[in-house]
Design a protein around this motif. Structure first.
Motif, mmCIF file in Angstrom:
data_model
loop_
_atom_site.group_PDB
_atom_site.id
_atom_site.type_symbol
_atom_site.label_atom_id
_atom_site.label_comp_id
_atom_site.label_asym_id
_atom_site.label_seq_id
_atom_site.Cartn_x
_atom_site.Cartn_y
_atom_site.Cartn_z
ATOM 1 N N THR A 43 0.867 -1.027 0.058
ATOM 2 C CA THR A 43 0.048 -0.004 -0.090
ATOM 3 C C THR A 43 0.934 1.311 -0.128
ATOM 4 N N CYS A 44 0.394 2.319 0.023
ATOM 5 C CA CYS A 44 1.004 3.687 0.286
ATOM 6 C C CYS A 44 0.804 4.248 1.564
ATOM 7 N N LEU A 45 0.590 3.243 2.657
ATOM 8 C CA LEU A 45 0.475 3.835 4.053
ATOM 9 C C LEU A 45 1.941 4.236 4.603
ATOM 10 N N PHE A 46 2.160 5.283 4.706
ATOM 11 C CA PHE A 46 3.573 5.724 5.266
ATOM 12 C C PHE A 46 3.730 5.573 6.744
ATOM 13 N N ASN A 47 5.112 5.519 7.090
ATOM 14 C CA ASN A 47 5.682 5.369 8.423
ATOM 15 C C ASN A 47 5.638 4.209 9.022
ATOM 16 N N LEU A 48 5.416 3.098 8.319
ATOM 17 C CA LEU A 48 5.269 1.679 8.625
ATOM 18 C C LEU A 48 6.455 0.805 8.775
ATOM 19 N N HIS A 49 6.986 0.110 9.520
ATOM 20 C CA HIS A 49 8.002 -0.756 9.550
ATOM 21 C C HIS A 49 7.883 -2.165 10.171
ATOM 22 N N ASP A 50 6.667 -2.245 10.773
ATOM 23 C CA ASP A 50 6.162 -3.765 11.343
ATOM 24 C C ASP A 50 5.543 -4.671 10.389
ATOM 25 N N PHE A 51 5.349 -5.951 10.754
ATOM 26 C CA PHE A 51 4.599 -6.738 10.154
ATOM 27 C C PHE A 51 3.174 -6.419 10.135
ATOM 28 N N PRO A 52 2.379 -6.501 9.122
ATOM 29 C CA PRO A 52 0.994 -6.273 9.170
ATOM 30 C C PRO A 52 0.219 -7.637 9.569
ATOM 31 N N GLU A 53 -0.704 -7.518 9.904
ATOM 32 C CA GLU A 53 -1.863 -8.844 10.172
ATOM 33 C C GLU A 53 -2.088 -9.363 8.651
ATOM 34 N N ASP A 54 -2.267 -8.439 8.093
ATOM 35 C CA ASP A 54 -2.762 -8.849 6.745
ATOM 36 C C ASP A 54 -1.691 -8.675 5.613
ATOM 37 N N PRO A 55 -1.415 -9.585 4.974
ATOM 38 C CA PRO A 55 -0.151 -9.642 3.848
ATOM 39 C C PRO A 55 -0.461 -8.934 2.796
ATOM 40 N N PHE A 56 -1.765 -8.368 2.560
ATOM 41 C CA PHE A 56 -2.320 -7.394 1.514
ATOM 42 C C PHE A 56 -2.367 -6.105 2.037
ATOM 43 N N ARG A 57 -1.826 -5.519 3.047
ATOM 44 C CA ARG A 57 -1.835 -4.276 3.737
ATOM 45 C C ARG A 57 -0.572 -4.103 4.130
ATOM 46 N N TRP A 58 0.535 -4.072 3.325
ATOM 47 C CA TRP A 58 1.916 -3.831 3.792
ATOM 48 C C TRP A 58 2.182 -2.397 3.371
ATOM 49 N N GLY A 59 2.731 -1.849 4.454
ATOM 50 C CA GLY A 59 2.845 -0.501 4.135
ATOM 51 C C GLY A 59 4.346 0.129 3.925
ATOM 52 N N VAL A 60 4.636 1.261 3.714
ATOM 53 C CA VAL A 60 6.005 1.663 3.109
ATOM 54 C C VAL A 60 6.732 2.609 4.272
ATOM 55 N N SER A 61 7.720 2.421 4.725
ATOM 56 C CA SER A 61 8.334 3.093 5.702
ATOM 57 C C SER A 61 8.560 4.507 5.330
ATOM 58 N N THR A 62 9.012 4.813 3.900
ATOM 59 C CA THR A 62 9.402 6.032 3.542
ATOM 60 C C THR A 62 9.203 6.478 1.895
ATOM 61 N N HIS A 63 8.751 7.268 1.604
ATOM 62 C CA HIS A 63 8.207 7.852 0.263
ATOM 63 C C HIS A 63 9.439 8.745 -0.112
ATOM 64 N N ALA A 64 10.282 8.563 -1.141
ATOM 65 C CA ALA A 64 11.433 9.444 -1.172
ATOM 66 C C ALA A 64 11.023 10.852 -2.025
ATOM 67 N N TYR A 65 10.327 11.554 -1.125
ATOM 68 C CA TYR A 65 9.728 12.705 -1.447
ATOM 69 C C TYR A 65 9.612 13.290 -0.177
ATOM 70 N N SER A 66 9.813 14.663 -0.037
ATOM 71 C CA SER A 66 10.109 15.306 1.188
ATOM 72 C C SER A 66 8.647 16.073 1.617
ATOM 73 N N HIS A 67 7.575 15.256 2.021
ATOM 74 C CA HIS A 67 6.239 15.611 2.552
ATOM 75 C C HIS A 67 6.283 16.717 3.561
ATOM 76 N N SER A 68 5.504 17.551 3.710
ATOM 77 C CA SER A 68 5.463 18.406 4.835
ATOM 78 C C SER A 68 4.596 17.712 5.980
ATOM 79 N N ARG A 69 4.733 18.182 7.358
ATOM 80 C CA ARG A 69 4.183 17.369 8.568
ATOM 81 C C ARG A 69 2.732 17.408 8.224
ATOM 82 N N LEU A 70 2.034 18.460 7.771
ATOM 83 C CA LEU A 70 0.729 18.524 7.254
ATOM 84 C C LEU A 70 0.229 17.325 6.574
ATOM 85 N N VAL A 71 1.084 17.223 5.480
ATOM 86 C CA VAL A 71 0.781 16.066 4.523
ATOM 87 C C VAL A 71 0.984 14.658 5.166
ATOM 88 N N GLN A 72 2.001 14.614 6.015
ATOM 89 C CA GLN A 72 2.219 13.110 6.600
ATOM 90 C C GLN A 72 1.242 12.826 7.265
#
Length: 175
Positions: A43-72
């Motif tokens: 997925t594009c769920l940001f700021n994740l680094h743990d195993f999801p319960e559902d293998p079809f909900r893997w997130g991303v630690s970081t998107h290589a783009y400097s998003h503002s705090r508000l966007v995050q």
């Protein structure tokens, strides 16, 4: 299913992982990915680094783009990604520079285990002139000899995937 079959024909290898278009998904799209024969999906769920319960909900630690705090925060809250909102401040230190963001996540994974996944679009790296920044991040990763680097597909295929990702220092690379 047709795209999966086509890619497998072209590469001669099984295609086991999927990334939802624009990272958007729901139960129905996850079910379609399962029915197509994928083992897991990003997925594009940001700021994740743990195993999801559902293998079809893997997130991303970081998107290589400097998003503002508000966007995050907006991104996390609109998607119900409360773990990502929490991690943004606690693990990623609220930074808006993508390279620092990823390094905070990577250091967390080295220390506590989990998955560090850096998602990116080459056109954004090019547009922002961040090729040297990306190279410096790759060098930082390469200098951490304790990390295990695997593709998404290889990671999802691994029979002992849960035990691998709970070891300190697991890093996955995009397919």
């Amino acid at each position: 299913m047709d795209c999966k079959s086509w890619l497998e024909d072209v590469t001669g290898k099984p295609v086991v992982s999927f990334c939802y278009p624009k990272g958007k998904f729901n139960r129905a799209t996850a079910q379609l990915a399962k029915e197509a024969g994928f083992l897991a999906a990003r997925t594009c769920l940001f700021n994740l680094h743990d195993f999801p319960e559902d293998p079809f909900r893997w997130g991303v630690s970081t998107h290589a783009y400097s998003h503002s705090r508000l966007v995050q925060m907006r991104h996390a809250l609109l998607e119900g990604n409360f773990s990502g909102a929490w991690n943004y401040w606690n693990t990623y230190k609220g930074t808006t520079l993508w390279q620092k963001h990823f390094l905070h996540g990577l250091d967390h994974v080295i220390k506590h285990g989990g998955i560090a996944h850096l998602g990116m679009h080459s056109w954004e790296i090019d547009e922002l002139g961040h090729w040297e920044v990306l190279e410096s991040v790759f060098k930082y990763i390469a200098d951490r000899r304790s990390l295990i680097s695997v593709t998404n597909g290889g990671f999802f295929e691994a029979a002992s995937v849960r035990s691998i990702a709970h070891q300190p220092g697991v890093l996955t690379a995009a397919d």
